[in-house]
Design a protein around this motif. Structure first.
Motif, PDB file in Angstrom:
ATOM      1  N   ASP A   1      -3.360  -1.827 -10.295  1.00  0.00           N
ATOM      2  CA  ASP A   1      -3.103  -0.918  -9.170  1.00  0.00           C
ATOM      3  C   ASP A   1      -4.008  -1.197  -7.967  1.00  0.00           C
ATOM      4  OD1 ASP A   1      -1.166   0.404 -10.603  1.00  0.00           O
ATOM      5  OD2 ASP A   1      -2.543   1.921 -11.382  1.00  0.00           O
ATOM      6  N   ASP A   2      -5.302  -1.434  -8.207  1.00  0.00           N
ATOM      7  CA  ASP A   2      -6.233  -1.606  -7.082  1.00  0.00           C
ATOM      8  C   ASP A   2      -5.826  -2.777  -6.187  1.00  0.00           C
ATOM      9  OD1 ASP A   2      -7.712   0.504  -7.751  1.00  0.00           O
ATOM     10  OD2 ASP A   2      -9.318  -0.613  -8.754  1.00  0.00           O
ATOM     11  N   ILE A   3      -5.384  -3.867  -6.815  1.00  0.00           N
ATOM     12  CA  ILE A   3      -4.975  -5.051  -6.039  1.00  0.00           C
ATOM     13  C   ILE A   3      -3.753  -4.713  -5.197  1.00  0.00           C
ATOM     14  CG2 ILE A   3      -4.010  -7.401  -6.218  1.00  0.00           C
ATOM     15  CD1 ILE A   3      -5.718  -7.850  -8.667  1.00  0.00           C
ATOM     16  N   ILE A   4      -2.768  -4.068  -5.827  1.00  0.00           N
ATOM     17  CA  ILE A   4      -1.509  -3.752  -5.134  1.00  0.00           C
ATOM     18  C   ILE A   4      -1.763  -2.793  -3.968  1.00  0.00           C
ATOM     19  CG2 ILE A   4       0.745  -2.631  -5.415  1.00  0.00           C
ATOM     20  CD1 ILE A   4       0.634  -5.347  -6.792  1.00  0.00           C
ATOM     21  N   VAL A   5      -2.570  -1.766  -4.203  1.00  0.00           N
ATOM     22  CA  VAL A   5      -2.805  -0.765  -3.146  1.00  0.00           C
ATOM     23  C   VAL A   5      -3.544  -1.409  -1.973  1.00  0.00           C
ATOM     24  CG1 VAL A   5      -3.989   1.397  -2.603  1.00  0.00           C
ATOM     25  CG2 VAL A   5      -2.710   1.190  -4.730  1.00  0.00           C
ATOM     26  N   ARG A   6      -4.455  -2.342  -2.275  1.00  0.00           N
ATOM     27  CA  ARG A   6      -5.178  -3.016  -1.193  1.00  0.00           C
ATOM     28  C   ARG A   6      -4.195  -3.830  -0.329  1.00  0.00           C
ATOM     29  NH1 ARG A   6      -8.438  -7.377  -2.401  1.00  0.00           N
ATOM     30  NH2 ARG A   6      -8.655  -6.526  -4.492  1.00  0.00           N
ATOM     31  N   LEU A   7      -3.248  -4.506  -0.987  1.00  0.00           N
ATOM     32  CA  LEU A   7      -2.249  -5.291  -0.226  1.00  0.00           C
ATOM     33  C   LEU A   7      -1.430  -4.379   0.685  1.00  0.00           C
ATOM     34  CD1 LEU A   7      -0.736  -7.676  -2.961  1.00  0.00           C
ATOM     35  CD2 LEU A   7      -2.395  -8.240  -1.186  1.00  0.00           C
ATOM     36  N   ILE A   8      -1.020  -3.238   0.135  1.00  0.00           N
ATOM     37  CA  ILE A   8      -0.194  -2.310   0.918  1.00  0.00           C
ATOM     38  C   ILE A   8      -1.012  -1.717   2.070  1.00  0.00           C
ATOM     39  CG2 ILE A   8       0.924  -0.014   0.803  1.00  0.00           C
ATOM     40  CD1 ILE A   8       2.725  -2.208  -0.293  1.00  0.00           C
TER      41      ILE A   8
ATOM     42  N   ARG B   1       4.862   1.555  -8.178  1.00  0.00           N
ATOM     43  CA  ARG B   1       5.476   1.307  -9.484  1.00  0.00           C
ATOM     44  C   ARG B   1       4.705   2.017 -10.594  1.00  0.00           C
ATOM     45  NH1 ARG B   1       7.869  -4.244  -7.989  1.00  0.00           N
ATOM     46  NH2 ARG B   1       9.112  -4.909  -9.751  1.00  0.00           N
ATOM     47  N   THR B   2       3.646   2.746 -10.242  1.00  0.00           N
ATOM     48  CA  THR B   2       2.916   3.553 -11.230  1.00  0.00           C
ATOM     49  C   THR B   2       2.544   4.872 -10.547  1.00  0.00           C
ATOM     50  OG1 THR B   2       0.706   2.819 -10.568  1.00  0.00           O
ATOM     51  CG2 THR B   2       1.807   1.491 -12.251  1.00  0.00           C
TER      52      THR B   2
ATOM     53  N   THR C   1       6.663   2.898 -14.823  1.00  0.00           N
ATOM     54  CA  THR C   1       7.366   3.246 -13.576  1.00  0.00           C
ATOM     55  C   THR C   1       8.255   4.482 -13.741  1.00  0.00           C
ATOM     56  OG1 THR C   1       7.326   0.907 -12.957  1.00  0.00           O
ATOM     57  CG2 THR C   1       8.829   2.307 -11.718  1.00  0.00           C
ATOM     58  N   GLU C   2       8.898   4.605 -14.903  1.00  0.00           N
ATOM     59  CA  GLU C   2       9.799   5.754 -15.071  1.00  0.00           C
ATOM     60  C   GLU C   2       9.117   7.103 -14.869  1.00  0.00           C
ATOM     61  OE1 GLU C   2      13.752   4.861 -17.298  1.00  0.00           O
ATOM     62  OE2 GLU C   2      12.445   6.003 -18.642  1.00  0.00           O
ATOM     63  N   PRO C   3       7.829   7.260 -15.250  1.00  0.00           N
ATOM     64  CA  PRO C   3       7.166   8.549 -14.995  1.00  0.00           C
ATOM     65  C   PRO C   3       7.151   8.946 -13.511  1.00  0.00           C
ATOM     66  CG  PRO C   3       5.877   7.259 -16.549  1.00  0.00           C
ATOM     67  CD  PRO C   3       6.971   6.358 -16.042  1.00  0.00           C
TER      68      PRO C   3
END
Ligand code: AMP
Length: 197
Positions: free
Chosen positions: A43-50, A69-70, A160-162
């Motif tokens: 998550d940390d990597i993805i959020v930084r990109l966004i 996605r989470t 992701t479904e949650p």
């Protein structure tokens, strides 16, 4: 289609990560090891990109494809938007059967340069695999593979479904039948965007 019709910037972590991989950056190579197996990148990597992307784009609106996605990513997105004084207008959930997913990834072609996505069944692209928008090469994705798909579906179910119940608590969530052709799906999404213009 959204970018072309509404002139809204669109990005997806998957596209950013594939570009980083092609450039051979440490981040791109590390993420590729995970994506190749069908796992979700931390998550940390993805959020930084966004966050980096949002700081440069999206002043006049934006669409994220494949993000969040989470639940953790969704919480972090809310924090980011709050800092910018923005709110989420829409969260679109595309309902697709496992058969649709299998059929689509079996024929998916994607532009290596700009991410334009089409299908091998689209005759003009099967014969001439060149992107109509940027002349980049249309290729099959390495992770569009039946065994990798099993892991991707398992990750989707558990992580992701949650998000469905996370967004059901807000008015933003809209479910759309994604098993239909792209024009029908786009018409429904367009109507939702038009209502909010
Ligand atoms: P996509 O292009 O959306 O199918 O994403 C390709 C791959 O990039 C995924 O299988 C993940 O490994 C990674 N990825 C893309 N988006 C995310 C995300 N929001 N969270 C974690 N990993 C992601």
């Amino acid at each position: 289609m959204i970018t072309r019709h509404f002139a809204i910037s669109v990005t997806s972590p998957g596209t950013i990560l594939r570009r980083e991989r092609d450039l051979g950056t440490p981040l791109g190579l590390e993420a590729d090891e995970i994506s190749k197996q069908g796992g979700l990148v931390p998550d940390d990597i993805i959020v930084r990109l966004i966050e980096d992307w949002l700081n440069l784009h999206g002043q006049d609106g934006f669409v994220f494809d494949g993000f969040p996605r989470t639940v953790r990513q969704a919480e972090r997105l809310n924090e980011l938007l709050e800092k910018k004084g923005k709110t989420l207008d829409l969260a679109i959930w595309l309902d697709v059967s496992e058969k649709t997913v299998r059929d689509r990834i079996a024929g998916r072609l994607q532009c290596r340069r700009c991410g334009f996505t089409t299908s091998l069944t689209s005759a003009c692209f099967a014969e001439r695999s060149i992107c109509p928008y940027c002349d980049g090469p249309l290729i099959r994705r390495e992770d569009d593979d039946a065994s990798v798909l099993q892991t991707r579906l398992a990750e989707f179910k558990s992580k992701t479904e949650p998000l469905l119940s996370f967004y059901e608590e807000s008015d933003a969530l809209h479910r759309i039948d994604g098993n239909r052709d792209r024009e029908a799906v786009f018409a429904d999404i367009s109507a939702l965007i038009e209502e909010r213009k």
